[in-house]
Scaffold this motif. Structure first.
Motif, PDB file in Angstrom:
ATOM      1  N   SER A   1       0.931  -1.293  -0.205  1.00 49.41           N
ATOM      2  CA  SER A   1      -0.005   0.063   0.058  1.00 49.41           C
ATOM      3  C   SER A   1       0.718   1.237  -0.120  1.00 49.41           C
ATOM      4  O   SER A   1       0.462   2.177  -0.720  1.00 49.41           O
ATOM      5  CB  SER A   1      -0.954  -0.125   1.386  1.00 49.41           C
ATOM      6  OG  SER A   1      -1.929  -0.919   0.989  1.00 49.41           O
TER       7      SER A   1
ATOM      8  N   LEU B   1      -7.787   3.528  -0.617  1.00 51.08           N
ATOM      9  CA  LEU B   1      -7.866   2.157  -1.252  1.00 51.08           C
ATOM     10  C   LEU B   1      -6.860   1.430  -0.705  1.00 51.08           C
ATOM     11  O   LEU B   1      -5.599   2.147  -0.725  1.00 51.08           O
ATOM     12  CB  LEU B   1      -7.813   2.675  -2.414  1.00 51.08           C
ATOM     13  CG  LEU B   1      -9.352   3.159  -3.208  1.00 51.08           C
ATOM     14  CD1 LEU B   1      -9.176   3.224  -4.806  1.00 51.08           C
ATOM     15  CD2 LEU B   1     -10.461   2.005  -2.993  1.00 51.08           C
ATOM     16  N   SER B   2      -7.075   0.307  -0.641  1.00 54.14           N
ATOM     17  CA  SER B   2      -5.811  -0.725  -0.477  1.00 54.14           C
ATOM     18  C   SER B   2      -5.230  -0.936  -1.644  1.00 54.14           C
ATOM     19  O   SER B   2      -5.742  -0.589  -2.762  1.00 54.14           O
ATOM     20  CB  SER B   2      -6.464  -2.079   0.096  1.00 54.14           C
ATOM     21  OG  SER B   2      -7.212  -2.885  -0.703  1.00 54.14           O
TER      22      SER B   2
ATOM     23  N   THR C   1      -4.638  -3.738  -3.141  1.00 50.22           N
ATOM     24  CA  THR C   1      -5.775  -4.657  -4.113  1.00 50.22           C
ATOM     25  C   THR C   1      -6.613  -3.969  -4.797  1.00 50.22           C
ATOM     26  O   THR C   1      -7.178  -4.160  -5.844  1.00 50.22           O
ATOM     27  CB  THR C   1      -6.196  -5.828  -3.125  1.00 50.22           C
ATOM     28  OG1 THR C   1      -4.959  -6.356  -2.569  1.00 50.22           O
ATOM     29  CG2 THR C   1      -7.053  -6.691  -4.020  1.00 50.22           C
ATOM     30  N   ASP C   2      -7.620  -3.105  -3.899  1.00 45.42           N
ATOM     31  CA  ASP C   2      -8.596  -2.292  -4.477  1.00 45.42           C
ATOM     32  C   ASP C   2      -8.012  -1.231  -5.381  1.00 45.42           C
ATOM     33  O   ASP C   2      -8.913  -1.287  -6.597  1.00 45.42           O
ATOM     34  CB  ASP C   2      -9.083  -1.516  -3.475  1.00 45.42           C
ATOM     35  CG  ASP C   2     -10.270  -2.383  -2.480  1.00 45.42           C
ATOM     36  OD1 ASP C   2     -10.406  -3.702  -2.903  1.00 45.42           O
ATOM     37  OD2 ASP C   2     -10.750  -2.027  -1.343  1.00 45.42           O
ATOM     38  N   TYR C   3      -6.970  -0.781  -5.258  1.00 49.37           N
ATOM     39  CA  TYR C   3      -6.379   0.267  -6.401  1.00 49.37           C
ATOM     40  C   TYR C   3      -6.203  -0.330  -7.734  1.00 49.37           C
ATOM     41  O   TYR C   3      -6.394   0.043  -8.691  1.00 49.37           O
ATOM     42  CB  TYR C   3      -5.090   0.991  -5.694  1.00 49.37           C
ATOM     43  CG  TYR C   3      -4.427   1.861  -6.691  1.00 49.37           C
ATOM     44  CD1 TYR C   3      -5.067   3.171  -6.968  1.00 49.37           C
ATOM     45  CD2 TYR C   3      -3.414   1.569  -7.249  1.00 49.37           C
ATOM     46  CE1 TYR C   3      -4.491   4.099  -7.802  1.00 49.37           C
ATOM     47  CE2 TYR C   3      -2.820   2.311  -8.043  1.00 49.37           C
ATOM     48  CZ  TYR C   3      -3.242   3.655  -8.212  1.00 49.37           C
ATOM     49  OH  TYR C   3      -2.606   4.529  -9.283  1.00 49.37           O
TER      50      TYR C   3
ATOM     51  N   ALA D   1      -7.595  -3.360  -8.723  1.00 50.73           N
ATOM     52  CA  ALA D   1      -8.653  -3.397  -9.172  1.00 50.73           C
ATOM     53  C   ALA D   1      -9.466  -2.538  -9.721  1.00 50.73           C
ATOM     54  O   ALA D   1     -10.034  -2.650 -10.973  1.00 50.73           O
ATOM     55  CB  ALA D   1      -9.784  -4.140  -8.171  1.00 50.73           C
ATOM     56  N   MET D   2      -9.122  -1.264  -9.336  1.00 51.42           N
ATOM     57  CA  MET D   2      -9.903   0.024 -10.037  1.00 51.42           C
ATOM     58  C   MET D   2      -9.502   0.226 -11.561  1.00 51.42           C
ATOM     59  O   MET D   2      -9.934   0.592 -12.374  1.00 51.42           O
ATOM     60  CB  MET D   2      -9.723   1.180  -9.017  1.00 51.42           C
ATOM     61  CG  MET D   2     -10.360   2.482  -9.665  1.00 51.42           C
ATOM     62  SD  MET D   2     -10.089   3.840  -8.527  1.00 51.42           S
ATOM     63  CE  MET D   2     -11.134   5.072  -9.536  1.00 51.42           C
TER      64      MET D   2
ATOM     65  N   THR E   1     -10.326  -2.437 -13.677  1.00 51.55           N
ATOM     66  CA  THR E   1     -11.732  -2.517 -14.128  1.00 51.55           C
ATOM     67  C   THR E   1     -11.854  -1.203 -15.438  1.00 51.55           C
ATOM     68  O   THR E   1     -12.407  -1.296 -16.240  1.00 51.55           O
ATOM     69  CB  THR E   1     -12.756  -1.804 -12.831  1.00 51.55           C
ATOM     70  OG1 THR E   1     -12.583  -2.936 -11.866  1.00 51.55           O
ATOM     71  CG2 THR E   1     -14.162  -1.405 -13.390  1.00 51.55           C
TER      72      THR E   1
ATOM     73  N   GLN F   1     -19.358   0.329 -11.622  1.00 52.91           N
ATOM     74  CA  GLN F   1     -18.257  -0.440 -10.484  1.00 52.91           C
ATOM     75  C   GLN F   1     -17.044   0.477 -10.626  1.00 52.91           C
ATOM     76  O   GLN F   1     -16.537   0.708  -9.122  1.00 52.91           O
ATOM     77  CB  GLN F   1     -17.811  -1.792 -11.276  1.00 52.91           C
ATOM     78  CG  GLN F   1     -16.764  -2.282 -10.397  1.00 52.91           C
ATOM     79  CD  GLN F   1     -16.217  -3.927 -10.877  1.00 52.91           C
ATOM     80  OE1 GLN F   1     -17.075  -4.319 -11.763  1.00 52.91           O
ATOM     81  NE2 GLN F   1     -15.186  -4.513 -10.628  1.00 52.91           N
TER      82      GLN F   1
ATOM     83  N   PHE G   1     -15.591   2.781  -6.621  1.00 49.94           N
ATOM     84  CA  PHE G   1     -14.533   2.859  -6.034  1.00 49.94           C
ATOM     85  C   PHE G   1     -14.170   4.019  -5.145  1.00 49.94           C
ATOM     86  O   PHE G   1     -13.694   4.121  -4.265  1.00 49.94           O
ATOM     87  CB  PHE G   1     -13.419   2.497  -7.126  1.00 49.94           C
ATOM     88  CG  PHE G   1     -13.076   1.092  -7.235  1.00 49.94           C
ATOM     89  CD1 PHE G   1     -12.388   0.116  -6.569  1.00 49.94           C
ATOM     90  CD2 PHE G   1     -13.489   0.479  -8.344  1.00 49.94           C
ATOM     91  CE1 PHE G   1     -12.396  -1.325  -6.767  1.00 49.94           C
ATOM     92  CE2 PHE G   1     -13.333  -0.869  -9.017  1.00 49.94           C
ATOM     93  CZ  PHE G   1     -12.766  -1.606  -7.947  1.00 49.94           C
TER      94      PHE G   1
END
Length: 253
Positions: free
Chosen positions: A117, A158-159, A161-163, A165-166, A169, A200, A204
């Motif tokens: 992160s 955002l973690s 992982t989420d970053y 994923a964004m 996406t 989606q 985020f």
């Protein structure tokens, strides 16, 4: 205190020729000494020149500055406040970038290692700074300060992982949008996927997604050439933004 043109030019670090031009176009009118006819500048003119210099520092064109100088003090103050917000965001980003770079260099030289992160924190701040620079004013006008702040905080939190994923996406969104922009089949599964991916992607950072807000964003895409440029450039087709807006209007119900 009253200043001569030479004194004010030295004080403000501009040329006398510039001040004479500002006088000629009415941007900074000078008073005339009743004895010799020389240009003189009052305290109010000094304040006006300071404001002009601020707007120049913020890269406003001369025509824009002339328009701003014709606005009310409250409107001018609002513009200055908005520029301060942008400067603060830029300063915060540079501070984060410098700190992250220092930690990266230390880690590469055998120092404490960074978490995943932490490795991407500076890049998230860069995205925030870029978005603020390009779209901050419009976002506040449309959604309000609280909503913009909440969105920025959610993005910053955002973690890793989420970053990631964004980013994935958005990449998938661009791929699907290109296909629909070529086919222009808004009823296709690909068009429905564009809508799903765009929603989606928004979620985020959006705390309170609604179809109505989504449709409002589509209208902004069409009205603001900067949004149009972004999607047209990413997709590589001149009508990509128009296609995206049509898809949102069709499916955001």
């Amino acid at each position: 205190m009253t200043y001569s043109i030479q004194q004010l030019a030295q004080l403000a670090n501009v040329s006398p020729r510039t001040l004479r031009y500002y006088d000629q176009i009415g941007l900074l009118p000078a008073q005339r000494n009743p004895t010799n006819g020389y240009r003189e500048y009052s305290a109010a003119a000094v304040d006006r020149l300071q404001l002009i210099r601020y707007f120049q520092a913020f890269d406003f064109s001369l025509a824009q500055i002339q328009a701003l100088m014709g606005q009310s003090p409250a409107e001018q103050t609002a513009v200055l406040a908005a520029q301060r917000t942008k400067l603060q965001a830029k300063r915060d980003h540079l501070t984060t970038l410098l700190n992250t770079l220092d930690r990266t260099l230390a880690a590469r030289n055998g120092g404490p290692q960074m978490t995943d992160s932490e490795k991407f924190a500076a890049f998230k701040h860069q995205a925030l700074a870029d978005n603020e620079q390009q779209f901050g004013d419009e976002a506040r006008q449309r959604y309000g300060q609280d909503a913009v702040t909440a969105s920025q905080q959610k993005f910053a939190a955002l973690s890793a992982t989420d970053y990631q994923a964004m980013q994935e996406t958005e990449a998938a969104l661009i791929t699907q949008l290109k296909a629909v922009t070529v086919s222009q089949d808004l009823s296709s599964p690909a068009a429905q996927e564009v809508y799903r991916l765009h929603r989606q992607w928004l979620c985020f950072t959006w705390n309170n997604y609604t179809p109505e807000r989504h449709r409002g964003l589509a209208q902004l895409y069409l009205a603001d050439e900067r949004f149009a440029w972004y999607y047209n450039q990413r997709v590589g087709l001149p009508n990509a933004t128009e296609t995206l807006a049509a898809i949102i209007q069709r499916y955001a119900r």
